[in-house]
Design a protein around this motif. Structure first.
Motif, mmCIF file in Angstrom:
data_model
loop_
_atom_site.group_PDB
_atom_site.id
_atom_site.type_symbol
_atom_site.label_atom_id
_atom_site.label_comp_id
_atom_site.label_asym_id
_atom_site.label_seq_id
_atom_site.Cartn_x
_atom_site.Cartn_y
_atom_site.Cartn_z
ATOM 1 N N GLU A 20 0.516 -1.178 -0.074
ATOM 2 C CA GLU A 20 0.137 -0.247 0.541
ATOM 3 C C GLU A 20 1.308 1.101 0.412
ATOM 4 O OE1 GLU A 20 -3.526 0.263 0.112
ATOM 5 O OE2 GLU A 20 -2.922 -1.495 -0.486
ATOM 6 N N THR A 21 0.417 2.565 -0.693
ATOM 7 C CA THR A 21 1.014 3.229 -0.465
ATOM 8 C C THR A 21 0.708 4.587 0.674
ATOM 9 O OG1 THR A 21 -0.825 3.974 -2.311
ATOM 10 C CG2 THR A 21 1.431 3.220 -2.938
ATOM 11 N N LEU A 22 1.489 4.792 1.243
ATOM 12 C CA LEU A 22 0.783 5.998 2.354
ATOM 13 C C LEU A 22 1.154 7.225 2.784
ATOM 14 C CD1 LEU A 22 2.944 3.102 5.659
ATOM 15 C CD2 LEU A 22 0.507 3.191 4.460
ATOM 16 N N PHE A 23 1.590 7.576 1.209
ATOM 17 C CA PHE A 23 1.469 8.884 1.627
ATOM 18 C C PHE A 23 0.194 8.930 1.230
ATOM 19 C CE2 PHE A 23 5.680 8.346 -0.792
ATOM 20 C CZ PHE A 23 6.350 8.299 0.275
ATOM 21 N N MET A 545 11.946 -3.758 -4.655
ATOM 22 C CA MET A 545 12.989 -3.161 -4.962
ATOM 23 C C MET A 545 12.617 -1.874 -6.537
ATOM 24 S SD MET A 545 15.667 -5.574 -6.745
ATOM 25 C CE MET A 545 17.267 -5.543 -5.774
ATOM 26 N N PHE A 546 10.860 -2.193 -7.232
ATOM 27 C CA PHE A 546 10.411 -0.802 -7.680
ATOM 28 C C PHE A 546 9.679 0.016 -7.091
ATOM 29 C CE2 PHE A 546 6.627 0.528 -10.365
ATOM 30 C CZ PHE A 546 7.121 0.428 -11.187
ATOM 31 N N SER A 547 8.511 -0.958 -6.043
ATOM 32 C CA SER A 547 8.287 0.337 -5.601
ATOM 33 C C SER A 547 8.164 0.871 -4.296
ATOM 34 C CB SER A 547 6.587 -1.219 -4.707
ATOM 35 O OG SER A 547 5.327 -0.316 -4.211
ATOM 36 N N ILE A 548 9.232 0.070 -3.527
ATOM 37 C CA ILE A 548 9.848 0.710 -2.738
ATOM 38 C C ILE A 548 10.871 2.177 -3.305
ATOM 39 C CG2 ILE A 548 10.800 0.524 0.320
ATOM 40 C CD1 ILE A 548 9.611 -2.480 -0.297
ATOM 41 N N THR A 549 11.338 1.891 -3.700
ATOM 42 C CA THR A 549 12.331 2.647 -4.377
ATOM 43 C C THR A 549 11.823 3.651 -4.441
ATOM 44 O OG1 THR A 549 13.738 0.266 -4.350
ATOM 45 C CG2 THR A 549 14.274 2.697 -5.496
ATOM 46 N N GLY A 550 10.602 3.486 -5.533
ATOM 47 C CA GLY A 550 10.544 4.002 -6.333
ATOM 48 C C GLY A 550 9.059 5.390 -6.454
ATOM 49 N N LEU A 551 8.569 4.905 -4.929
ATOM 50 C CA LEU A 551 8.741 5.683 -4.130
ATOM 51 C C LEU A 551 8.952 6.863 -3.171
ATOM 52 C CD1 LEU A 551 5.425 3.976 -2.602
ATOM 53 C CD2 LEU A 551 5.359 6.009 -3.715
ATOM 54 N N ALA A 552 10.403 5.805 -2.471
ATOM 55 C CA ALA A 552 11.553 6.938 -1.714
ATOM 56 C C ALA A 552 12.117 7.800 -2.854
ATOM 57 C CB ALA A 552 12.304 6.081 -1.287
ATOM 58 N N PHE A 553 12.596 7.982 -4.068
ATOM 59 C CA PHE A 553 13.031 8.303 -5.238
ATOM 60 C C PHE A 553 12.037 9.569 -5.235
ATOM 61 C CE2 PHE A 553 13.676 9.142 -9.763
ATOM 62 C CZ PHE A 553 14.633 9.966 -9.391
ATOM 63 N N SER A 554 11.184 9.485 -5.711
ATOM 64 C CA SER A 554 9.962 10.213 -6.281
ATOM 65 C C SER A 554 9.768 11.831 -4.934
ATOM 66 C CB SER A 554 8.666 9.424 -6.408
ATOM 67 O OG SER A 554 7.864 9.018 -5.538
ATOM 68 N N TYR A 555 9.669 10.769 -3.522
ATOM 69 C CA TYR A 555 9.181 11.596 -2.807
ATOM 70 C C TYR A 555 10.375 12.780 -2.524
ATOM 71 C CZ TYR A 555 7.518 12.265 2.006
ATOM 72 O OH TYR A 555 6.921 13.498 3.165
ATOM 73 N N SER A 561 5.602 20.973 -0.103
ATOM 74 C CA SER A 561 4.215 20.743 -0.886
ATOM 75 C C SER A 561 3.693 19.541 -2.001
ATOM 76 C CB SER A 561 4.127 21.839 -1.338
ATOM 77 O OG SER A 561 4.458 23.048 -2.138
ATOM 78 N N MET A 562 4.574 19.339 -2.634
ATOM 79 C CA MET A 562 3.917 18.341 -3.628
ATOM 80 C C MET A 562 3.645 17.102 -3.588
ATOM 81 S SD MET A 562 3.110 20.578 -6.559
ATOM 82 C CE MET A 562 2.828 21.675 -5.460
ATOM 83 N N LYS A 563 4.163 16.438 -2.497
ATOM 84 C CA LYS A 563 4.162 14.764 -2.047
ATOM 85 C C LYS A 563 3.098 14.335 -2.634
ATOM 86 C CE LYS A 563 8.612 15.894 0.401
ATOM 87 N NZ LYS A 563 9.927 16.047 -1.144
ATOM 88 N N SER A 564 1.801 15.284 -1.971
ATOM 89 C CA SER A 564 0.338 14.795 -2.668
ATOM 90 C C SER A 564 0.031 14.501 -3.682
ATOM 91 C CB SER A 564 -0.018 15.091 -1.839
ATOM 92 O OG SER A 564 -0.484 16.382 -2.399
ATOM 93 N N VAL A 565 1.059 15.036 -4.628
ATOM 94 C CA VAL A 565 0.826 15.347 -6.208
ATOM 95 C C VAL A 565 1.610 13.783 -6.703
ATOM 96 C CG1 VAL A 565 1.373 16.323 -8.613
ATOM 97 C CG2 VAL A 565 0.509 17.555 -6.148
ATOM 98 N N LEU A 566 2.561 13.708 -6.094
ATOM 99 C CA LEU A 566 3.387 11.818 -6.738
ATOM 100 C C LEU A 566 2.881 11.454 -5.567
ATOM 101 C CD1 LEU A 566 6.854 13.270 -6.457
ATOM 102 C CD2 LEU A 566 6.218 13.043 -8.095
ATOM 103 N N GLN A 567 1.867 11.178 -5.065
ATOM 104 C CA GLN A 567 0.809 10.382 -4.603
ATOM 105 C C GLN A 567 0.171 9.915 -5.781
ATOM 106 O OE1 GLN A 567 0.839 7.511 -3.165
ATOM 107 N NE2 GLN A 567 -0.771 6.974 -2.012
ATOM 108 N N ALA A 568 -0.670 10.794 -6.113
ATOM 109 C CA ALA A 568 -1.510 10.900 -6.795
ATOM 110 C C ALA A 568 -0.938 10.544 -8.865
ATOM 111 C CB ALA A 568 -2.669 11.999 -8.204
ATOM 112 N N GLY A 569 -0.016 10.714 -8.696
ATOM 113 C CA GLY A 569 0.674 9.929 -9.913
ATOM 114 C C GLY A 569 1.328 8.728 -10.319
#
Length: 650
Positions: A20-23, A545-555, A561-569
């Motif tokens: 699950e994504t927690l952002f 490798m994909f999901s956890i790393t991808g979320l951490a990198f994009s975060y 102020s834009m963390k939520s937008v990346l969660q939407a994406g």
């Protein structure tokens, strides 16, 4: 303070996030309330610690909700296949349509929470919708209630409400839990997200093992008990709602603050619209297409949107990973139905294999964080986030390659899996001329059956009960022969047509139950379900490798102020991936092994594209980029004013 808080929470995400994504979409969980709002009361603490007592209700709520969702979804594909008698392609398409909807609806929940109701009321109202959906879905699985059309309508309405409920509360619950902590307790908040994640995977792990047992080992109405398999998750969702409401007096409830996602969309839309209106060559160009929003939006917002669009561009290839990943509940489950499930001490249900994913995730996370990644660093290998994500894609592709190999082995001895009210039939024409075979109310054998033709496959008969008397008609050289045979469910029949004493005769021979018939006519399928374990190992490692790393990198690459937008994406990439699967299943039907190969090739191709995009991507510190953007905007402000004036004259 906000940036430090966000980075502190990300430590928990990097270690634990997968299923699950927690952002959160919503800004209310990140920024303190603006305006003159009453001070929030302090919740009692757990056993003298700094943890608010209210989070216990939120964690239990999340466990029950995830149990209800994953438990229901675990048996969904087989429900379509066995209860509705849909074919595998349609069952897969509807399954992924539902999964896609579950990842589109979080946008609705975020808008409701931020712009209208606040997180607490949004969770309550959409949980009620969630419960109603579960109840309708469970009622729709009662065989004696109406005909198939009624069952399909009830099930589809139930699934729509479930998708609205589970997706709508997704961006609210974790952020609402974070709201319960006071600003000085950032470390406790970070640990809360770890506990929150464990409750998600615990609910998923238990439900994906237990619910298939309720479906297959418990019989009701003379067949698999789908009503119970859906009813227990419905009861857990009712419990989740009751537990959440029970903690109402303890919660800190933040007022709605406005949705940053909407602001970003409006900013982008205005920039595009303004640019199209000013296409004249006489108007000076601007450095970036988003600069065309400067007439209406602040330089700070425009600069932040520029940062986040750089990361969103990298998200474009990502849906293909989710297209493969979410087929664990559809194509892989269907594959398991054709395999030997006897493990000696226990016969595993085909839809139970899905429990391996959450189990392996819990095992792999500490192995990767404490073993693999430190070892790679010791070897001085530059294993960047982009390379980790690309490796995750490769592992998922290899998993599907193995699935294709297993499917080929299964096909060597495959027989269709029969469910209640189903039988198989073929026609063996031993007469000298073609025979037209017609079965009353059955749309089978459209073409005449040639003499001594070996049928390529059996045809499926859908009966109206455990057995049914069917009217057969044979037409041969202008003569018509009619007769009745009683056909039983879960049986395989051969209708033998032959000539005797100058006239046409027939005989319906039953092979009995499928298992018995298989043992007489062909070799039993000896491909064991354990052969699916390597593909589950590969795709679960790929997820880490994909999901956890991808979320951490994009975060790390976006302003606070834009963390939520990346969660939407990110959530939309999951939705698009599932949409792609349903398109392939319906628009381009092919042999299952070939479909697995297709997805493997597509993911490898996308991995190459993503790697090229990542090679040219330059990592930035959002705070440094914000400072540079402010300096650049300050130096060019005079020119921008002139441009605005010129536009006004035009």
């Amino acid at each position: 303070m906000v940036g430090d808080k966000a980075r502190g929470e990300m430590n928990a995400f990097q270690r634990n996030e997968s299923k699950e994504t927690l952002f959160t979409f919503i800004s209310a969980g990140d920024d303190p309330p603006k305006g003159d709002y009453p001070l929030q009361k302090k919740s009692p603490k757990l056993c003298g610690s700094n943890y608010p007592l209210s989070i216990a209700f939120i964690v239990v709520n999340e466990f029950c909700e995830r149990f209800s969702y994953y438990g229901m979804r675990a048996v969904l594909t087989l429900y379509f296949l066995s209860f509705f008698h849909w074919d595998e392609n349609l069952s897969t398409a509807v399954y992924h349509a539902f999964s896609a909807l579950c990842y589109f609806t979080p946008v609705i929940g975020a808008i409701m929470a931020d712009s209208w109701l606040g997180k607490y009321k949004t969770i309550i109202y959409l949980s009620i919708v969630y419960v109603v959906g579960h109840l309708i879905k469970s009622v729709g699985a009662i065989p004696s209630l109406g005909n198939q059309a009624v069952h399909v309508v009830l099930s589809m309405v139930g699934l729509f409400l479930i998708a609205l409920g589970t997706g709508g509360i997704k961006p609210c619950v974790s952020a609402f839990g974070g709201d319960q902590f006071e600003e000085e307790h950032t470390s406790e908040r970070s640990k809360f997200f770890s506990i929150f994640y464990l409750s998600i995977n615990a609910g998923s792990l238990i439900s994906t093992f237990v619910t298939p047992v309720l479906r297959g080992d418990v019989k009701c109405f003379g067949e698999d008990c789908y009503a119970l398999a859906f009813g227990v998750p419905a009861a857990l969702m009712v419990l989740a709602l009751v537990v959440f409401i029970a903690g109402s007096g303890l919660y800190r409830k933040t007022p709605p603050q406005g949705n940053v996602l909407l602001e970003v969309c409006k900013c982008i839309g205005f920039a595009l619209k303004n640019r199209l209106k000013n296409r004249s060559r006489e108007i000076p160009k601007r450095d970036h297409w988003l600069d065309w929003a400067s007439e209406k939006y602040s330089k700070q917002l425009i600069g932040e949107v520029k940062m986040v669009t750089r990361v969103l561009f990298l998200f474009i290839p990502l849906p293909m990973f989710w297209a493969l990943f979410d087929q664990q509940g559809s194509r892989w489950t269907l594959q398991a139905t054709k395999m030997n499930a006897d493990f000696g001490i226990y016969v595993l249900q085909p839809d139970q294999m899905q429990f391996l994913n959450p189990l392996l995730i819990l095992v792999f996370i500490p192995i990767f964080d404490l073993g693999l990644y430190p070892l790679i660093n010791m070897c001085k290998l530059n294993f960047t986030p982009i390379r980790k994500m690309a490796t995750g894609m490769i592992l998922a592709g290899l998993a599907f390659g193995l699935a294709a190999v297993i499917e080929v082995k299964i096909n060597e001895t495959d027989m269709p899996r029969l469910v209640p009210k189903e039988s198989l039939i073929r026609v063996l024409n031993l007469a000298k001329n073609p025979v037209q075979v017609t079965i009353q109310d059955k749309d089978l054998f459209q073409q005449p059956v040639e003499s001594f033709q070996n049928p390529a496959e059996y045809s499926k008969l859908i009966l109206n009960g455990e057995q049914q008397s069917l009217n057969f008609t044979l037409q041969h050289q202008g003569l018509t022969l009619a007769f009745n045979y009683t056909v039983k469910e879960k049986s395989v029949y051969s209708l033998i047509v032959f000539e005797a004493e100058g006239s046409l005769s027939s005989r319906l021979i039953s092979g009995g139950a499928v298992e018995k018939w298989k043992s007489e006519d062909i070799k039993a399928n000896n491909v064991h379900m354990a052969w699916q374990l390597p593909q589950y190992l590969l795709i679960s490692a790929g997820e880490v490798m994909f999901s956890i790393t991808g979320l951490a990198f994009s975060y790390s690459q976006s302003p606070a102020s834009m963390k939520s937008v990346l969660q939407a994406g990110w959530l939309l990439t999951v939705a698009v991936g599932n949409t792609f699967v349903l398109i392939v299943a319906e628009a381009a039907p092919m042999a299952q092994w070939a479909e697995f190969v297709l997805f493997t090739v597509l993911l490898f191709a996308v991995c190459i594209i993503f790697s090229i995009m990542g090679y040219f991507y330059v990592s930035v510190d959002p705070e440094d980029l914000e400072e540079k953007e402010e300096k650049r905007e300050t130096s060019s402000r005079g020119n921008m004013i002139g441009l605005v004036t010129q536009k006004t004259k035009l």
